[in-house]
Write a protein that holds these residues in place. Sequence first.
Motif, short mmCIF file in Angstrom:
data_model
loop_
_atom_site.label_atom_id
_atom_site.label_comp_id
_atom_site.label_asym_id
_atom_site.label_seq_id
_atom_site.Cartn_x
_atom_site.Cartn_y
_atom_site.Cartn_z
N VAL A 50 -14.08 -1.44 4.28
CA VAL A 50 -13.91 -2.88 4.51
C VAL A 50 -12.42 -3.21 4.68
O VAL A 50 -12.06 -4.04 5.52
N ALA A 51 -11.57 -2.55 3.89
CA ALA A 51 -10.12 -2.75 4.04
C ALA A 51 -9.67 -2.39 5.45
O ALA A 51 -8.87 -3.12 6.07
N ILE A 52 -10.18 -1.29 5.98
CA ILE A 52 -9.83 -0.88 7.35
C ILE A 52 -10.31 -1.91 8.35
O ILE A 52 -9.58 -2.27 9.29
N TYR A 53 -11.53 -2.40 8.18
CA TYR A 53 -12.08 -3.38 9.13
C TYR A 53 -11.23 -4.64 9.17
O TYR A 53 -10.95 -5.19 10.26
N PHE A 54 -10.81 -5.13 8.00
CA PHE A 54 -10.00 -6.34 7.97
C PHE A 54 -8.59 -6.08 8.52
O PHE A 54 -8.00 -6.95 9.15
N LEU A 55 -8.08 -4.88 8.28
CA LEU A 55 -6.77 -4.54 8.82
C LEU A 55 -6.81 -4.54 10.35
O LEU A 55 -5.92 -5.10 11.01
N ILE A 56 -7.85 -3.92 10.91
CA ILE A 56 -8.01 -3.90 12.36
C ILE A 56 -8.18 -5.32 12.90
O ILE A 56 -7.61 -5.69 13.94
N ALA A 57 -8.96 -6.14 12.18
CA ALA A 57 -9.17 -7.53 12.61
C ALA A 57 -7.86 -8.30 12.64
O ALA A 57 -7.61 -9.09 13.56
N SER A 58 -7.01 -8.07 11.64
CA SER A 58 -5.71 -8.77 11.61
C SER A 58 -4.82 -8.31 12.75
O SER A 58 -4.09 -9.10 13.34
#
Length: 220
Positions: A50-58
């Motif tokens: 989930v941390a990776i997904y939000f990082l990519i989204a940002s």
Amino acid sequence: MATRSRYYTPTQITIHIFGWLPFVVTLIQVLTSNMTANPIQAVEQRFGRVAIYFLIASLACTPIVTLTGWREPLKRRRALGLYAFMYAALHFTVFVGIDYGFDLKQVAQLTTKKPFILLGLSAGLILLALAITSFKWWMRQMGKGWQSLHRTVYLAGLIVVIHYAMARKANIATLRGDIVQPLMIGILLLSLLMLRIPSVRRWAASLRQRVSAMRILHAR
């Protein structure tokens, strides 16, 4: 009250819902014993993903503006980045605190056998620095240095991809092991990086304007 209610846009509300949803779902599953045979590992890995997904989204916020002209993502980039840090911190806390009982000596020894842990820690420290300095006060205090610091988010992204690939025992260079998700995330990250190159960014913006002009002509 009416003025304040308009402040919360659908995009903003959606981000905060999805920001807390993985944590709430995981907490419910843990409390109801509805996890896998190894719940600690499952929670740790989920928070990491989930941390990776939000990082990519940002990281996708600026390219979205370039490709679509829709500017709201720039206002939501900070929230996405903070959620990325929150889940990275939870990922680290579960690993060090629950899995290893805060035995830092054992964790330090483990990093010599599993270097991807050190990579994850490096990315986490970058995200920590970015989270702390994400407030406007720091932006004013640091001046141009603030932008230089926050560009390291792309370095954190690259480190995270390598960390994730190594954790999944994937070798992207030789295309061996469990490479599908790390490879897809790596390709997406490189695409976002390319859209930050000034010449590519100008070309994408120009293409968007031409497409928009053609649509207007066809609509007449």
